[in-house]
Design a protein around this motif. Structure first.
Motif, PDB file in Angstrom:
ATOM      1  N   GLU A 215       0.635  -1.660  -0.070  1.00  0.00           N
ATOM      2  CA  GLU A 215       0.222  -0.068   0.208  1.00  0.00           C
ATOM      3  C   GLU A 215       0.767   1.060   0.419  1.00  0.00           C
ATOM      4  OE1 GLU A 215      -3.616  -0.628   2.575  1.00  0.00           O
ATOM      5  OE2 GLU A 215      -1.908  -1.188   3.668  1.00  0.00           O
ATOM      6  N   PRO A 216       0.803   2.565  -0.399  1.00  0.00           N
ATOM      7  CA  PRO A 216       0.562   3.460  -0.042  1.00  0.00           C
ATOM      8  C   PRO A 216       1.790   3.930   0.652  1.00  0.00           C
ATOM      9  CG  PRO A 216      -1.248   4.484  -1.747  1.00  0.00           C
ATOM     10  CD  PRO A 216      -0.988   3.004  -1.252  1.00  0.00           C
ATOM     11  N   PHE A 217       2.669   4.499   1.475  1.00  0.00           N
ATOM     12  CA  PHE A 217       4.012   5.125   2.682  1.00  0.00           C
ATOM     13  C   PHE A 217       2.803   5.154   3.647  1.00  0.00           C
ATOM     14  CE2 PHE A 217       6.080   7.755   5.283  1.00  0.00           C
ATOM     15  CZ  PHE A 217       7.365   6.563   5.588  1.00  0.00           C
ATOM     16  N   HIS A 218       2.444   6.191   3.589  1.00  0.00           N
ATOM     17  CA  HIS A 218       1.230   7.071   4.621  1.00  0.00           C
ATOM     18  C   HIS A 218       0.420   5.987   5.207  1.00  0.00           C
ATOM     19  CE1 HIS A 218      -2.511   7.655   2.337  1.00  0.00           C
ATOM     20  NE2 HIS A 218      -1.986   7.591   1.268  1.00  0.00           N
ATOM     21  N   VAL A 219      -0.323   5.252   4.426  1.00  0.00           N
ATOM     22  CA  VAL A 219      -1.291   4.682   4.621  1.00  0.00           C
ATOM     23  C   VAL A 219      -0.270   3.358   5.594  1.00  0.00           C
ATOM     24  CG1 VAL A 219      -3.567   2.334   3.590  1.00  0.00           C
ATOM     25  CG2 VAL A 219      -2.461   4.448   2.864  1.00  0.00           C
ATOM     26  N   GLN A 220       0.902   2.370   5.237  1.00  0.00           N
ATOM     27  CA  GLN A 220       0.788   1.426   5.633  1.00  0.00           C
ATOM     28  C   GLN A 220       1.741   2.181   7.504  1.00  0.00           C
ATOM     29  OE1 GLN A 220       3.829  -1.198   4.111  1.00  0.00           O
ATOM     30  NE2 GLN A 220       3.333  -0.725   2.203  1.00  0.00           N
ATOM     31  N   GLN A 221       2.275   2.892   6.857  1.00  0.00           N
ATOM     32  CA  GLN A 221       2.596   4.013   8.373  1.00  0.00           C
ATOM     33  C   GLN A 221       1.358   4.489   9.181  1.00  0.00           C
ATOM     34  OE1 GLN A 221       4.443   8.176   8.089  1.00  0.00           O
ATOM     35  NE2 GLN A 221       6.109   6.687   9.007  1.00  0.00           N
ATOM     36  N   ARG A 222       0.477   4.488   8.494  1.00  0.00           N
ATOM     37  CA  ARG A 222      -0.507   4.890   9.271  1.00  0.00           C
ATOM     38  C   ARG A 222      -1.228   3.700  10.254  1.00  0.00           C
ATOM     39  NH1 ARG A 222      -5.805   2.152   9.225  1.00  0.00           N
ATOM     40  NH2 ARG A 222      -5.688   3.205   7.284  1.00  0.00           N
ATOM     41  N   LYS A 223      -1.106   2.817   9.414  1.00  0.00           N
ATOM     42  CA  LYS A 223      -1.695   1.429  10.325  1.00  0.00           C
ATOM     43  C   LYS A 223      -0.616   0.737  11.255  1.00  0.00           C
ATOM     44  CE  LYS A 223      -4.184  -0.789   6.350  1.00  0.00           C
ATOM     45  NZ  LYS A 223      -4.593  -2.021   5.272  1.00  0.00           N
ATOM     46  N   GLN A 224       0.663   1.258  11.330  1.00  0.00           N
ATOM     47  CA  GLN A 224       1.692   1.017  11.941  1.00  0.00           C
ATOM     48  C   GLN A 224       1.354   1.698  13.326  1.00  0.00           C
ATOM     49  OE1 GLN A 224       5.654   3.176  11.684  1.00  0.00           O
ATOM     50  NE2 GLN A 224       7.017   1.464  12.067  1.00  0.00           N
ATOM     51  N   ILE A 225       0.736   2.364  13.282  1.00  0.00           N
ATOM     52  CA  ILE A 225       0.310   3.727  14.290  1.00  0.00           C
ATOM     53  C   ILE A 225      -0.666   2.604  15.044  1.00  0.00           C
ATOM     54  CG2 ILE A 225      -0.375   5.927  15.036  1.00  0.00           C
ATOM     55  CD1 ILE A 225       2.070   7.142  13.151  1.00  0.00           C
ATOM     56  N   ASP A 226      -1.389   2.446  14.066  1.00  0.00           N
ATOM     57  CA  ASP A 226      -2.528   1.303  14.912  1.00  0.00           C
ATOM     58  C   ASP A 226      -2.260   0.416  15.461  1.00  0.00           C
ATOM     59  OD1 ASP A 226      -4.504   3.622  13.295  1.00  0.00           O
ATOM     60  OD2 ASP A 226      -5.218   2.579  12.312  1.00  0.00           O
ATOM     61  N   ALA A 227      -1.395  -0.101  15.533  1.00  0.00           N
ATOM     62  CA  ALA A 227      -0.472  -1.603  15.775  1.00  0.00           C
ATOM     63  C   ALA A 227      -0.072  -0.804  17.263  1.00  0.00           C
ATOM     64  CB  ALA A 227       0.269  -2.339  14.518  1.00  0.00           C
ATOM     65  N   PHE A 228       0.460   0.007  16.991  1.00  0.00           N
ATOM     66  CA  PHE A 228       1.497   0.705  18.786  1.00  0.00           C
ATOM     67  C   PHE A 228       0.246   0.744  19.578  1.00  0.00           C
ATOM     68  CE2 PHE A 228       2.623   4.190  20.644  1.00  0.00           C
ATOM     69  CZ  PHE A 228       4.009   3.876  21.238  1.00  0.00           C
ATOM     70  N   HIS A 229      -0.643   1.740  18.702  1.00  0.00           N
ATOM     71  CA  HIS A 229      -1.424   2.253  20.051  1.00  0.00           C
ATOM     72  C   HIS A 229      -2.342   0.299  20.923  1.00  0.00           C
ATOM     73  CE1 HIS A 229      -1.096   6.062  20.646  1.00  0.00           C
ATOM     74  NE2 HIS A 229      -1.145   6.604  18.961  1.00  0.00           N
ATOM     75  N   ASP A 230      -2.712  -0.002  18.853  1.00  0.00           N
ATOM     76  CA  ASP A 230      -3.533  -1.236  20.516  1.00  0.00           C
ATOM     77  C   ASP A 230      -3.123  -2.128  21.046  1.00  0.00           C
ATOM     78  OD1 ASP A 230      -5.908  -0.519  18.112  1.00  0.00           O
ATOM     79  OD2 ASP A 230      -4.839  -1.833  16.763  1.00  0.00           O
ATOM     80  N   GLN A 231      -1.455  -2.429  20.753  1.00  0.00           N
ATOM     81  CA  GLN A 231      -0.739  -3.330  21.297  1.00  0.00           C
ATOM     82  C   GLN A 231      -0.496  -2.212  23.038  1.00  0.00           C
ATOM     83  OE1 GLN A 231       0.265  -5.702  20.795  1.00  0.00           O
ATOM     84  NE2 GLN A 231       1.845  -6.697  22.392  1.00  0.00           N
ATOM     85  N   TRP A 232      -0.198  -0.589  22.449  1.00  0.00           N
ATOM     86  CA  TRP A 232      -0.206  -0.088  24.070  1.00  0.00           C
ATOM     87  C   TRP A 232      -1.538  -0.034  25.350  1.00  0.00           C
ATOM     88  CZ3 TRP A 232       4.045   3.011  25.060  1.00  0.00           C
ATOM     89  CH2 TRP A 232       3.720   3.914  26.467  1.00  0.00           C
ATOM     90  N   ALA A 233      -1.975   0.188  24.502  1.00  0.00           N
ATOM     91  CA  ALA A 233      -3.940  -0.479  25.638  1.00  0.00           C
ATOM     92  C   ALA A 233      -3.966  -1.749  26.061  1.00  0.00           C
ATOM     93  CB  ALA A 233      -4.779  -0.373  24.499  1.00  0.00           C
ATOM     94  N   GLN A 234      -2.746  -2.186  25.046  1.00  0.00           N
ATOM     95  CA  GLN A 234      -2.730  -4.525  26.944  1.00  0.00           C
ATOM     96  C   GLN A 234      -1.831  -3.679  27.537  1.00  0.00           C
ATOM     97  OE1 GLN A 234      -4.865  -6.794  25.374  1.00  0.00           O
ATOM     98  NE2 GLN A 234      -4.596  -4.946  23.533  1.00  0.00           N
ATOM     99  N   HIS A 235      -1.032  -2.727  28.172  1.00  0.00           N
ATOM    100  CA  HIS A 235      -0.760  -2.650  29.249  1.00  0.00           C
ATOM    101  C   HIS A 235      -0.890  -0.951  29.740  1.00  0.00           C
ATOM    102  CE1 HIS A 235       2.586  -5.708  27.276  1.00  0.00           C
ATOM    103  NE2 HIS A 235       2.309  -4.741  26.405  1.00  0.00           N
ATOM    104  N   ASP A 236      -0.389  -1.100  31.077  1.00  0.00           N
ATOM    105  CA  ASP A 236      -0.392   0.218  31.627  1.00  0.00           C
ATOM    106  C   ASP A 236       0.565   0.889  32.295  1.00  0.00           C
ATOM    107  OD1 ASP A 236      -1.176   2.098  33.849  1.00  0.00           O
ATOM    108  OD2 ASP A 236      -1.611   0.419  34.884  1.00  0.00           O
TER     109      ASP A 236
END
Length: 340
Positions: A215-236
């Protein structure tokens, strides 16, 4: 609102057309540009770190000097290669620089990118343990450094010290309160973004990443950011993480801008290989008149998802011109996007 800073690669070249012809030039001009950026209202001064190159290789003296000359701007790196870093020395130097800057350091670190020499970290005295890769070694160094930055007490005191010790085990000194929460991991893939979230680091995403979907770079990067936030939510982890992205963005406002950048920048993503096995997508550059630039940037999903934007600046063009590049974005583009 979005934090906007600059990211300098600190290149120098002994060439008549370069305003930065020596290591001394790039260090002193880096300090001057940080001062100018603060006066313009920018939020961050960040510096790229590369070894064995005509760039900025030893960040902490520079960060400390910038901290002493400024008062409000964030000061950071993008990024320190942890393959080259002794985590104990890293923690001491980082704390000292942060204290000089009164708590303004934002340190980007990572497993590094391709360097100028083969296995350059070996010349610094480091080697992967048995069964490790150099990337594993960087992550191991990082985990040790993160623990040290918490102020953990671990060292057995000498029963006959030169100076009296407090009771109990000792920690590294100096200690900079809060610095542990201001460490960023430069992630090149979705997996390393999730690893950064697991370790409680902020996310720093550059102008390239592993091409994981086509996919376009900015779309892949946005999905990377989403993955980061989703993983962060698993922790405190006890604090809200930040995310930065880097971009080459130039507002064309005068004849000099037109000569340097109009028509000469890549307006589409590029595909390349950063090593024998890793296919990467490189994000496009933006160079246009402010109103057109605003419309183009509205479509960049990763910029929209990040709270911090780092503008890569052409350091060899000198302090005055780079200050103009930063000011043009702050005054001609950012308000139209709601960033200011």
């Amino acid at each position: 609102m979005k934090k906007i800073g600059f990211l300098s690669f600190g290149h120098w070249m002994d060439h008549p057309e370069s305003a930065v012809r020596s290591a001394s030039d790039t260090l002193l001009q880096s300090i001057d540009l940080a001062v100018a950026a603060e006066e313009l209202g920018a939020d961050g001064a960040y510096f790229r770190v590369h070894h064995f190159a005509h760039q900025l290789g030893s960040p902490f003296p520079l960060l400390a000097a910038v901290g002493a000359r400024t008062s409000t701007i964030e000061i950071g790196t993008g990024v320190i290669d942890m393959r080259y870093s002794n985590p104990f020395t890293f923690a001491e130097d980082a704390a000292a620089a942060d204290l000089i800057a009164e708590g303004r350091l934002q340190l980007g670190i990572s497993r590094g990118s391709p360097e100028q020499v083969i296995d350059g970290w070996r010349h610094f005295g480091f080697a992967p343990a048995e069964g490790e890769t150099d990337a594993d070694m960087a992550r191991r160094h990082t985990e040790v450094a993160l623990e040290l930055l918490t102020g953990t007490k671990f060292a057995e005191p000498n029963p006959r010290p030169m100076f009296p010790n407090p009771p109990g085990l000792l920690r590294l000194e100096p200690y900079a309160e809060g610095l542990r929460e201001r460490i960023w991991w430069g992630a090149g893939s979705d997996a390393t973004a999730r690893w950064a979230a697991d370790k409680g680091m902020n996310l720093m995403s550059s102008t390239l990443k592993n091409d994981e979907s086509g996919e376009p770079f900015h779309v892949q990067q946005r999905k990377q950011i989403d993955a980061f936030h989703d993983q962060w939510a698993q922790h405190d982890h006890g604090f809200t993480p930040r995310v930065s992205v880097s971009r080459s963005i130039f507002a064309i406002t005068n004849d000099m801008d037109r000569r340097y950048f109009l028509g000469g920048r890549e307006k589409n993503d590029q595909i390349g290989y950063i090593d024998n096995n890793t296919r990467a997508v490189f994000g496009r550059s933006y160079a246009d008149e402010p109103d057109k630039l605003i419309e183009q940037l509205r479509e960049d999903e990763a910029i929209a998802a990040a709270d911090t934007l780092l503008l890569t600046v052409p350091s060899q063009l000198g302090v005055e011109y780079n200050a103009h590049v930063i000011e043009a974005i702050l005054t001609e583009v950012a308000p139209g996007l709601g960033w200011r």
